[in-house]
Design an enzyme around this catalytic site. Structure first.
Site, PDB file in Angstrom:
ATOM      1  N   GLY A  12       0.852  -1.199   0.000  1.00  0.00           N
ATOM      2  CA  GLY A  12       0.000   0.000   0.000  1.00  0.00           C
ATOM      3  C   GLY A  12       0.880   1.238   0.000  1.00  0.00           C
ATOM      4  N   ALA A 133       1.183   9.884   2.702  1.00  0.00           N
ATOM      5  CA  ALA A 133       1.476   9.270   1.398  1.00  0.00           C
ATOM      6  C   ALA A 133       0.204   8.662   0.833  1.00  0.00           C
ATOM      7  CB  ALA A 133       2.533   8.185   1.559  1.00  0.00           C
ATOM      8  N   LYS A 188      -0.867   9.462  19.066  1.00  0.00           N
ATOM      9  CA  LYS A 188      -1.465   9.462  17.724  1.00  0.00           C
ATOM     10  C   LYS A 188      -2.880   8.888  17.785  1.00  0.00           C
ATOM     11  CE  LYS A 188      -0.510   8.974  12.917  1.00  0.00           C
ATOM     12  NZ  LYS A 188      -1.164   7.905  12.204  1.00  0.00           N
TER      13      LYS A 188
HETATM   14  O1  KPL Z   1      -3.686  10.486  10.617  1.00  0.00           O
HETATM   15  C1  KPL Z   1      -4.634  10.938  10.006  1.00  0.00           C
HETATM   16  C2  KPL Z   1      -5.426   9.993   9.186  1.00  0.00           C
HETATM   17  O2  KPL Z   1      -6.050  10.405   8.213  1.00  0.00           O
HETATM   18  O3  KPL Z   1      -5.410   8.809   9.530  1.00  0.00           O
HETATM   19  C3  KPL Z   1      -4.996  12.392  10.158  1.00  0.00           C
HETATM   20  C4  KPL Z   1      -4.051  13.026  11.173  1.00  0.00           C
HETATM   21  C5  KPL Z   1      -6.408  12.522  10.635  1.00  0.00           C
HETATM   22  C6  KPL Z   1      -4.781  13.174   8.905  1.00  0.00           C
HETATM   23  O4  KPL Z   1      -5.726  12.941   7.923  1.00  0.00           O
END
Ligand code: KPL
Length: 304
Positions: A12, A133, A188
């Site tokens: 991916g 990405a 995160k």
């Molecule tokens: O990490 C992200 C995701 O899309 O998984 C964010 C921080 C929300 C950025 O789009």
């Protein structure tokens, strides 16, 4: 350890980004595809295209399937979705050396701990990344946002030896080793648990959550509940509200990874994001009614 024995599981956007970045460093990573995808390619060496704003590079990369791996794996980077990672790893397990170093790059939490426990002799690392990405077509990856990746061993006392030290120099991705990877994964997860599910439910861009209305009110409830869970776990998380609102602003035009999966009808990683948070909250007796309501409404909308 063979200097060039790098394998990447999953092709991916993150798998292709890491494969191309290792090629750029002068390594020769091999990309492991699932048998059915592998069969679709006549040639076993494919051109991998890496685009950054202003530059495009092309690398030739070997592709293999679990069936065709013909030498022992001593360095593996797992780039599959959280829900696929254990099965993917099991498919290559016979090829892993006992001291194989494994780096897991999944979103959320839960899958990394399951894998760590399933592989008692190998050194298992986890990474938490802010790189952006996407694939425009198979093996054509766009590195849209340069971020950084924190990596650290998931087993106390392991990982300070050779491991992935060589990822710190002459590597186009910014990789930083840390001793507190669980803290980074939680930081995160906390942000993703507030933004991702909500964007999938409302089918909107990240910035649209700051609407001074219904979405933002729900967002702020999710943030408050997430703070309570982190506090109960004694995980440091200062100014989560500023951070979440900041991410919504700086990635305002982004379609979150979860919203993209939902649009494509794919299984999302939410059970390893909000699902993991809710599980911890239940164990600790912390109320997370807004997170539960979000997961219920997503499932009613057919988003898993
Ligand atoms: O990490 C992200 C995701 O899309 O998984 C964010 C921080 C929300 C950025 O789009």
């Amino acid at each position: 350890m063979h200097a060039d024995n790098w394998y990447i599981l999953g092709a991916g956007s993150i798998g292709c980004l890491w494969a191309a970045s290792l090629c750029h460093k002068g390594e020769s990573p091999r990309l492991i595809l699932r048998e059915s995808s592998y069969q679709q390619f006549g040639q076993k060496r494919i051109p991998l295209k890496l685009s950054t704003p202003g530059q495009t590079s092309l690398f030739d990369v070997d592709i293999v399937s679990p069936e065709t791996i013909d030498n022992p794996i001593n360095r593996l980077i797992v780039c599959t979705k959280a829900q696929d990672s254990l099965a993917a790893l099991n498919s290559v397990k016979p090829h892993l050396t006992d001291n194989c170093q494994i780096l897991l790059l999944q979103n959320g939490m839960g899958s990394q701990q399951i894998i760590r426990d399933a592989l008692p002799t190998q050194t298992v690392w986890a990474g938490s990344s802010t790189d952006g990405a996407y694939l425009s077509s198979p093996f054509e990856v766009h590195h849209a946002g340069q971020g950084q990746t924190w990596i650290g061993s998931l087993r106390n006392g392991q990982g300070s030896e050779q491991g992935f030290n060589d990822l710190s120099d002459h590597f186009r991705l910014k990789v930083i080793q840390c001793n507190t990877i669980e803290q980074k994964l939680w930081e995160k997860l906390a942000i993703n648990s507030c933004i991702n599910g909500l964007t999938a439910l409302f089918n909107c861009r990240n910035g649209e959550l700051l609407d001074n209305g219904e979405k933002q009110a729900w967002l702020d409830e999710l943030i408050a509940e997430t703070c309570s869970v982190l506090a109960a776990l004694e995980i440091r998380a200062t100014s989560l509200k500023e951070k979440v609102h900041g991410v919504c602003q700086t990635t305002a035009s982004n379609i979150s990874s979860t919203c993209q999966d939902a649009r494509k009808g794919r299984v999302t990683e939410l059970s390893f994001i909000n699902g993991f948070l809710i599980k911890q909250a239940n164990i600790l007796g912390v109320s997370v009614s807004s997170h539960n309501r979000l997961m219920d409404q997503l499932s009613a909308a057919g988003i898993r």
